[in-house]
Design a protein around this motif. Structure first.
Motif, PDB file in Angstrom:
ATOM      1  N   SER A   1      17.329  78.971  21.441  1.00 21.93           N
ATOM      2  CA  SER A   1      17.519  78.163  20.240  1.00 21.93           C
ATOM      3  C   SER A   1      18.749  78.587  19.435  1.00 21.93           C
TER       4      SER A   1
ATOM      5  N   GLU B   1      24.075  80.941  27.773  1.00 22.38           N
ATOM      6  CA  GLU B   1      22.861  80.180  28.091  1.00 22.38           C
ATOM      7  C   GLU B   1      23.088  79.386  29.380  1.00 22.38           C
TER       8      GLU B   1
ATOM      9  N   ASP C   1      25.923  81.661  33.519  1.00 26.24           N
ATOM     10  CA  ASP C   1      24.911  82.608  33.994  1.00 26.24           C
ATOM     11  C   ASP C   1      25.140  83.950  33.293  1.00 26.24           C
ATOM     12  N   GLY C   2      24.246  84.264  32.359  1.00 21.69           N
ATOM     13  CA  GLY C   2      24.397  85.468  31.542  1.00 21.69           C
ATOM     14  C   GLY C   2      24.239  86.757  32.332  1.00 21.69           C
TER      15      GLY C   2
ATOM     16  N   ARG D   1      17.145  84.095  34.959  1.00 17.08           N
ATOM     17  CA  ARG D   1      17.564  83.438  36.197  1.00 17.08           C
ATOM     18  C   ARG D   1      18.953  83.946  36.575  1.00 17.08           C
TER      19      ARG D   1
HETATM   20  N1  SAH Z   1      17.139  84.367  22.275  1.00 13.65           N
HETATM   21  C1  SAH Z   1      16.447  83.089  22.311  1.00 13.65           C
HETATM   22  C2  SAH Z   1      15.207  83.094  23.148  1.00 13.65           C
HETATM   23  C3  SAH Z   1      15.476  83.261  24.553  1.00 13.65           C
HETATM   24  S1  SAH Z   1      14.326  82.636  25.740  1.00 13.65           S
HETATM   25  C4  SAH Z   1      16.145  82.561  20.936  1.00 13.65           C
HETATM   26  O1  SAH Z   1      16.414  83.238  19.952  1.00 13.65           O
HETATM   27  O2  SAH Z   1      15.656  81.436  20.831  1.00 13.65           O
HETATM   28  C5  SAH Z   1      15.314  83.027  27.151  1.00 13.65           C
HETATM   29  C6  SAH Z   1      16.499  82.146  27.331  1.00 13.65           C
HETATM   30  O3  SAH Z   1      17.257  82.697  28.395  1.00 13.65           O
HETATM   31  C7  SAH Z   1      16.174  80.726  27.752  1.00 13.65           C
HETATM   32  O4  SAH Z   1      16.842  79.831  26.908  1.00 13.65           O
HETATM   33  C8  SAH Z   1      16.697  80.629  29.194  1.00 13.65           C
HETATM   34  O5  SAH Z   1      17.168  79.348  29.534  1.00 13.65           O
HETATM   35  C9  SAH Z   1      17.805  81.640  29.156  1.00 13.65           C
HETATM   36  N2  SAH Z   1      18.213  82.196  30.452  1.00 13.65           N
HETATM   37  C10 SAH Z   1      17.457  82.544  31.515  1.00 13.65           C
HETATM   38  N3  SAH Z   1      18.218  83.053  32.494  1.00 13.65           N
HETATM   39  C11 SAH Z   1      19.496  83.039  32.049  1.00 13.65           C
HETATM   40  C12 SAH Z   1      20.750  83.434  32.583  1.00 13.65           C
HETATM   41  N4  SAH Z   1      20.859  83.965  33.803  1.00 13.65           N
HETATM   42  N5  SAH Z   1      21.843  83.262  31.836  1.00 13.65           N
HETATM   43  C13 SAH Z   1      21.786  82.725  30.591  1.00 13.65           C
HETATM   44  N6  SAH Z   1      20.629  82.334  30.018  1.00 13.65           N
HETATM   45  C14 SAH Z   1      19.498  82.491  30.733  1.00 13.65           C
END
Ligand code: SAH
Length: 228
Positions: A92, A120, A148-149, A223
């Motif tokens: 978010s 994200e 991809d984080g 992921r």
């Molecule tokens: N920090 C967020 C909550 C995160 S929930 C907040 O304050 O709302 C985890 C998030 O990580 C999700 O939006 C998911 O889509 C993302 N995510 C999962 N794997 C990822 C990746 N490899 N790279 C970037 N984002 C990723």
């Protein structure tokens, strides 16, 4: 302006987290009080914005973290003005906004601000977060990058702090590389997809991470290349 119902609910929640010892420092308290969480939850979840619980982000299967988890991670990160921070998992944008309050407080001139680079992987969520951050005034302090984080963001490295807000099977090597010496990473790690241990790592002069476990947590899975 601040004395509205949402602000009062926020004060109540933060006071409870203080009495429970989750919020420890005035700085983390201030950041939680500044960020209007109701502007970051999914619109249908607004009335639950000040419940201390993760909430679903639409149909994405992802969640905005509970406030106590944001508080715990921010306390561990030891944030301060001027730091450059990388977040993997924007969701978010809420957590990123709380970090921006700490590293780029409006009370300081812009030259002394740090910056939050938040990654994200889900397109719709990157867009959602950008809209939320724009509406609430964080655009110049947080950059949302659709990426991809688990690969980090080498373009703006190195970072003083890295936070990962999804559960990873191991610490992604690019994140260790992109951390400054003396820098800190906070990441949920675990052999199971939905249960992890929150791990803090500090990068030593030799480039290794000195890690310690801070207890059990439950995040959605990371992921990407170094995720699940
Ligand atoms: N920090 C967020 C909550 C995160 S929930 C907040 O304050 O709302 C985890 C998030 O990580 C999700 O939006 C998911 O889509 C993302 N995510 C999962 N794997 C990822 C990746 N490899 N790279 C970037 N984002 C990723």
């Amino acid at each position: 302006m601040k004395m509205n119902r949402e602000y009062e609910s926020r004060v109540e929640l933060v006071n409870r987290l203080k009495s429970e010892g989750v919020v420890k420092t005035p700085e983390v308290e201030r950041c939680l009080l500044e960020v209007p969480r109701h502007e970051f939850v999914w619109p249908s979840m607004r009335r639950l914005a000040y419940e201390d619980t993760p909430l679903p982000l639409g149909e994405s299967g992802q969640t905005i973290s509970a406030v106590h988890m944001v508080a715990i991670m921010n306390e561990l990160l030891e944030l301060g003005p001027g730091l450059r921070v990388l977040e993997a998992g924007t969701g978010s944008g809420y957590h990123a906004a709380t970090v921006a309050e700490a590293v780029s407080p409006l009370s300081l001139p812009e030259e002394r601000w740090g910056h939050v680079f938040s990654l994200e992987i889900v397109h719709e969520l990157a867009e959602f977060a950008r809209r939320n951050l724009e509406r609430t005034g964080y655009t110049s302090r947080v950059s949302v990058i659709e990426r991809d984080g688990s690969l980090g963001y080498v373009e703006a490295a190195p970072y003083d702090r890295i936070l990962v807000t999804a559960g990873a099977p191991g610490i992604p090597p690019p994140l260790i590389e992109q951390l400054s010496v003396g820098g800190k990473i906070v990441i949920p790690l675990g052999g199971e997809r939905f249960f992890q241990e929150l791990v803090v790592g500090v990068k030593t002069d030799s480039g290794e991470l000195r890690t310690s476990g801070m207890g059990g947590v439950a995040f959605v899975p990371l992921r990407g290349k170094y995720g699940w």
